[in-house]
Design a protein around this motif. Sequence first.
Motif, mmCIF file in Angstrom:
data_model
loop_
_atom_site.group_PDB
_atom_site.id
_atom_site.type_symbol
_atom_site.label_atom_id
_atom_site.label_comp_id
_atom_site.label_asym_id
_atom_site.label_seq_id
_atom_site.Cartn_x
_atom_site.Cartn_y
_atom_site.Cartn_z
ATOM 1 N N ASN A 306 0.855 -1.180 0.000
ATOM 2 C CA ASN A 306 0.000 0.000 0.000
ATOM 3 C C ASN A 306 0.901 1.243 0.000
ATOM 4 O O ASN A 306 1.555 1.556 0.995
ATOM 5 C CB ASN A 306 -0.885 -0.016 1.258
ATOM 6 C CG ASN A 306 -1.814 1.173 1.309
ATOM 7 O OD1 ASN A 306 -1.591 2.181 0.640
ATOM 8 N ND2 ASN A 306 -2.863 1.062 2.107
ATOM 9 N N PRO A 307 0.928 1.978 -1.135
ATOM 10 C CA PRO A 307 1.925 3.054 -1.282
ATOM 11 C C PRO A 307 1.750 4.221 -0.305
ATOM 12 O O PRO A 307 2.642 5.067 -0.195
ATOM 13 C CB PRO A 307 1.728 3.526 -2.727
ATOM 14 C CG PRO A 307 0.385 3.035 -3.143
ATOM 15 C CD PRO A 307 0.055 1.842 -2.304
ATOM 16 N N LYS A 308 0.618 4.260 0.406
ATOM 17 C CA LYS A 308 0.444 5.351 1.372
ATOM 18 C C LYS A 308 1.470 5.277 2.503
ATOM 19 O O LYS A 308 1.756 6.266 3.155
ATOM 20 C CB LYS A 308 -0.946 5.258 2.010
ATOM 21 C CG LYS A 308 -2.056 5.686 1.093
ATOM 22 C CD LYS A 308 -3.365 5.511 1.817
ATOM 23 C CE LYS A 308 -4.537 5.886 0.943
ATOM 24 N NZ LYS A 308 -5.803 5.567 1.600
ATOM 25 N N PRO A 402 -6.270 -5.927 9.665
ATOM 26 C CA PRO A 402 -6.875 -4.598 9.748
ATOM 27 C C PRO A 402 -6.030 -3.710 10.657
ATOM 28 O O PRO A 402 -5.509 -4.170 11.676
ATOM 29 C CB PRO A 402 -8.239 -4.873 10.373
ATOM 30 C CG PRO A 402 -8.484 -6.326 10.242
ATOM 31 C CD PRO A 402 -7.166 -7.000 10.055
ATOM 32 N N TYR A 403 -5.868 -2.472 10.249
ATOM 33 C CA TYR A 403 -4.926 -1.604 10.961
ATOM 34 C C TYR A 403 -5.299 -1.416 12.425
ATOM 35 O O TYR A 403 -4.462 -1.169 13.272
ATOM 36 C CB TYR A 403 -4.804 -0.247 10.255
ATOM 37 C CG TYR A 403 -6.034 0.621 10.348
ATOM 38 C CD1 TYR A 403 -6.184 1.507 11.395
ATOM 39 C CD2 TYR A 403 -7.043 0.534 9.396
ATOM 40 C CE1 TYR A 403 -7.323 2.298 11.500
ATOM 41 C CE2 TYR A 403 -8.179 1.309 9.494
ATOM 42 C CZ TYR A 403 -8.320 2.194 10.553
ATOM 43 O OH TYR A 403 -9.436 2.954 10.658
ATOM 44 N N TYR A 404 -6.631 -1.546 12.733
ATOM 45 C CA TYR A 404 -7.037 -1.357 14.132
ATOM 46 C C TYR A 404 -6.752 -2.595 14.983
ATOM 47 O O TYR A 404 -6.967 -2.603 16.167
ATOM 48 C CB TYR A 404 -8.525 -0.982 14.216
ATOM 49 C CG TYR A 404 -9.415 -1.865 13.364
ATOM 50 C CD1 TYR A 404 -9.828 -3.105 13.808
ATOM 51 C CD2 TYR A 404 -9.815 -1.428 12.099
ATOM 52 C CE1 TYR A 404 -10.614 -3.911 13.003
ATOM 53 C CE2 TYR A 404 -10.601 -2.237 11.294
ATOM 54 C CZ TYR A 404 -11.002 -3.477 11.745
ATOM 55 O OH TYR A 404 -11.757 -4.283 10.951
ATOM 56 N N ALA A 449 -1.213 5.067 17.736
ATOM 57 C CA ALA A 449 -1.095 4.300 16.486
ATOM 58 C C ALA A 449 -2.412 4.364 15.719
ATOM 59 O O ALA A 449 -2.427 4.576 14.496
ATOM 60 C CB ALA A 449 -0.724 2.849 16.790
ATOM 61 N N LEU A 450 -3.518 4.221 16.431
ATOM 62 C CA LEU A 450 -4.823 4.280 15.758
ATOM 63 C C LEU A 450 -5.027 5.627 15.076
ATOM 64 O O LEU A 450 -5.522 5.703 13.955
ATOM 65 C CB LEU A 450 -5.951 4.007 16.755
ATOM 66 C CG LEU A 450 -6.101 2.537 17.151
ATOM 67 C CD1 LEU A 450 -7.143 2.378 18.250
ATOM 68 C CD2 LEU A 450 -6.471 1.681 15.942
ATOM 69 N N ASP A 451 -4.595 6.677 15.749
ATOM 70 C CA ASP A 451 -4.695 8.020 15.151
ATOM 71 C C ASP A 451 -3.901 8.085 13.850
ATOM 72 O O ASP A 451 -4.376 8.577 12.833
ATOM 73 C CB ASP A 451 -4.097 9.068 16.109
ATOM 74 C CG ASP A 451 -5.128 9.500 17.140
ATOM 75 O OD1 ASP A 451 -6.295 9.083 17.007
ATOM 76 O OD2 ASP A 451 -4.742 10.242 18.070
ATOM 77 N N ASN A 455 -5.608 8.400 10.220
ATOM 78 C CA ASN A 455 -5.268 9.565 9.434
ATOM 79 C C ASN A 455 -4.847 9.173 8.021
ATOM 80 O O ASN A 455 -5.344 9.717 7.036
ATOM 81 C CB ASN A 455 -4.133 10.315 10.151
ATOM 82 C CG ASN A 455 -3.935 11.673 9.536
ATOM 83 O OD1 ASN A 455 -4.891 12.258 9.054
ATOM 84 N ND2 ASN A 455 -2.708 12.141 9.523
ATOM 85 N N ILE A 456 -3.972 8.171 7.951
ATOM 86 C CA ILE A 456 -3.452 7.826 6.621
ATOM 87 C C ILE A 456 -4.486 7.043 5.807
ATOM 88 O O ILE A 456 -4.641 7.236 4.611
ATOM 89 C CB ILE A 456 -2.105 7.079 6.737
ATOM 90 C CG1 ILE A 456 -1.391 7.171 5.404
ATOM 91 C CG2 ILE A 456 -2.263 5.644 7.121
ATOM 92 C CD1 ILE A 456 0.075 6.925 5.513
ATOM 93 N N ILE A 457 -5.233 6.180 6.466
ATOM 94 C CA ILE A 457 -6.135 5.309 5.712
ATOM 95 C C ILE A 457 -7.452 6.017 5.373
ATOM 96 O O ILE A 457 -7.924 5.960 4.254
ATOM 97 C CB ILE A 457 -6.366 3.991 6.466
ATOM 98 C CG1 ILE A 457 -5.052 3.227 6.422
ATOM 99 C CG2 ILE A 457 -7.513 3.185 5.864
ATOM 100 C CD1 ILE A 457 -5.029 1.855 6.908
ATOM 101 N N ARG A 458 -8.013 6.720 6.341
ATOM 102 C CA ARG A 458 -9.330 7.338 6.101
ATOM 103 C C ARG A 458 -9.226 8.700 5.424
ATOM 104 O O ARG A 458 -9.931 8.985 4.472
ATOM 105 C CB ARG A 458 -10.060 7.526 7.426
ATOM 106 C CG ARG A 458 -10.425 6.225 8.087
ATOM 107 C CD ARG A 458 -11.873 6.244 8.532
ATOM 108 N NE ARG A 458 -12.222 4.975 9.106
ATOM 109 C CZ ARG A 458 -12.437 4.777 10.397
ATOM 110 N NH1 ARG A 458 -12.344 5.785 11.237
ATOM 111 N NH2 ARG A 458 -12.761 3.590 10.848
ATOM 112 N N HIS A 459 -8.349 9.552 5.963
ATOM 113 C CA HIS A 459 -8.393 10.949 5.520
ATOM 114 C C HIS A 459 -7.464 11.256 4.367
ATOM 115 O O HIS A 459 -7.518 12.310 3.808
ATOM 116 C CB HIS A 459 -8.057 11.870 6.706
ATOM 117 C CG HIS A 459 -8.945 11.581 7.884
ATOM 118 N ND1 HIS A 459 -10.312 11.675 7.793
ATOM 119 C CD2 HIS A 459 -8.661 11.165 9.143
ATOM 120 C CE1 HIS A 459 -10.835 11.337 8.982
ATOM 121 N NE2 HIS A 459 -9.860 11.028 9.795
#
Length: 461
Positions: A306-308, A402-404, A449-451, A455-459
């Motif tokens: 995932n390039p993000k 999943p990231y969470y 970490a969740l923040d 931030n990267i995945i949603r926004h």
Amino acid sequence: MNTLLWFQRDLRLNDNPALSWALQQGKPVIAVYIYSPEEDAIWTEGGASRWWLHQSLKKLSDDLQKINIKLQFFKANSVETISQLATQAQVSAVVWTNRHEPHRNQYENMIESELLKKGIEVERIKDALISRADDFLTVSKNTPYRVFTPFYKKLRSELNLYKFHTNNNKHVKSADAPAVLYKHSQTLDQLSLLDYHPWHEKLHNFWSPGEKKASETLDSFINDSLFNYQSERDFPELDGTSRLSAHLQYGEISVQQIITQLVPLIEMQGGNIAQQAEVFLRQLIWREFARYTLWHFPETSTQPMNPKFTKRFWKTDSVNLEKWQQGKTGIPIIDAGMKQLWESGTMHNRVRMLVASLLTKNMGISWQQGAHWFWDTLVDADLANNTMGWQWVAGCGVDAAPYYRIFNPETQAKKFDKQGYYINRWLDKPSTMKPSQPVVDLATSRVNALDRYNNIIRHNQ
Ligand SMILES: Cc1cc2nc3c(=O)[nH]c(=O)nc-3n(C[C@H](O)[C@H](O)[C@H](O)COP(=O)(O)OP(=O)(O)OC[C@H]3O[C@@H](n4cnc5c(N)ncnc54)[C@H](O)[C@@H]3O)c2cc1C
């Protein structure tokens, strides 16, 4: 004329199609192993893997001697070495088993075209995989699979276990005549696989590389542990898993040989053992998926799928990285895992997930740093499995967790090491030691970490 047999990651005699092919030619066989650190660059075997490779080559060389074949060693460029040998040692055909790794495949292609130009026959054997899964593409998009379950279902449905067979040449015949020794070959010691400092001697307490031990390990796993595999495989203190990964990595046993032994259990016995054998087969298909992924996305050995997740996402924190590497995080199950790795060259899969999650999520350090440390310290370091394992845990790879999902090492320890046997085994008297301050506060670092991930995945779409 001679036949040239190039060993790579197929360090065995039984069920070795390349060896069988070479012997069938009826000509003297020149067998070679070429160690090419400059070609492998950053993926040259790490310290623990080189120890394994040295032992494995020694065993292979002894076994080959018994069938009239002398294994010759080279520390050199593989393209030049094979090309020169082919011309100077009167070779009519060259045979090898593909390694099926993108960074190695380019050299195999070069070698093949050099040989064909010289009019030398080339036999490249595809034996590294369970199936020809490389051609699998998703029905919806006609692109490579990125999610394990549909890949697994497709492979499993196409795997005809009854037709599964191995060469099974238990009684490998001897070469018809001893091959000439090539004057520029070296000894195994001249490959300098073993570090000068004898730190690796401790690995003998845990491992015995080579084909014989690989086959014994499989037999004892099937007889003693397979029936409880599903329920015990997550408990690090139990002998619940096969411990075959390093043997598989060096081809001391092939995945086909393993599946051949699972077939009668899956197809004939029914009941619990059939179910357990299926669960074990599923793990072997995870291994296949890792190979498939690396093949289709070769850049993922160093870059996130995932390039993000660029470099900027991760922290640079050499002090805490070192504490993690040295098993000094102050979190017992993490430190026990890192000590197990340092002392024995391996770490239980459950604990690999925990230490990787702590490093990438709680500590915010890049998965590449963790993957490099594993690369140097694992005896089973494997580019495909290591890349997939790290990217999966870090949440930036195929089928990423999943990231969470951030493992809490303390609750995991309560669940999977309830009595503390694993922790006590690897840490010096942890119960009497004054607990050291953890490198991170687990609760706060989880929120942070969740923040970052949110931030990267949603926004940042
Ligand atoms: C961060 C991380 C890094 C890893 N690095 C490596 C590595 O460098 N080399 C390596 O071989 N495995 C790696 N793994 C996968 C797994 O931890 C090991 O394959 C397993 O612990 C080996 O023990 P075993 O042979 O007893 O496994 P078993 O449970 O007996 O499984 C049998 C075989 O299936 C394959 N397998 C099992 N689990 C996995 C998995 N999750 N992914 C891919 N294949 C699997 C292995 O070839 C293994 O030998 C990594 C996992 C993680 C989470």
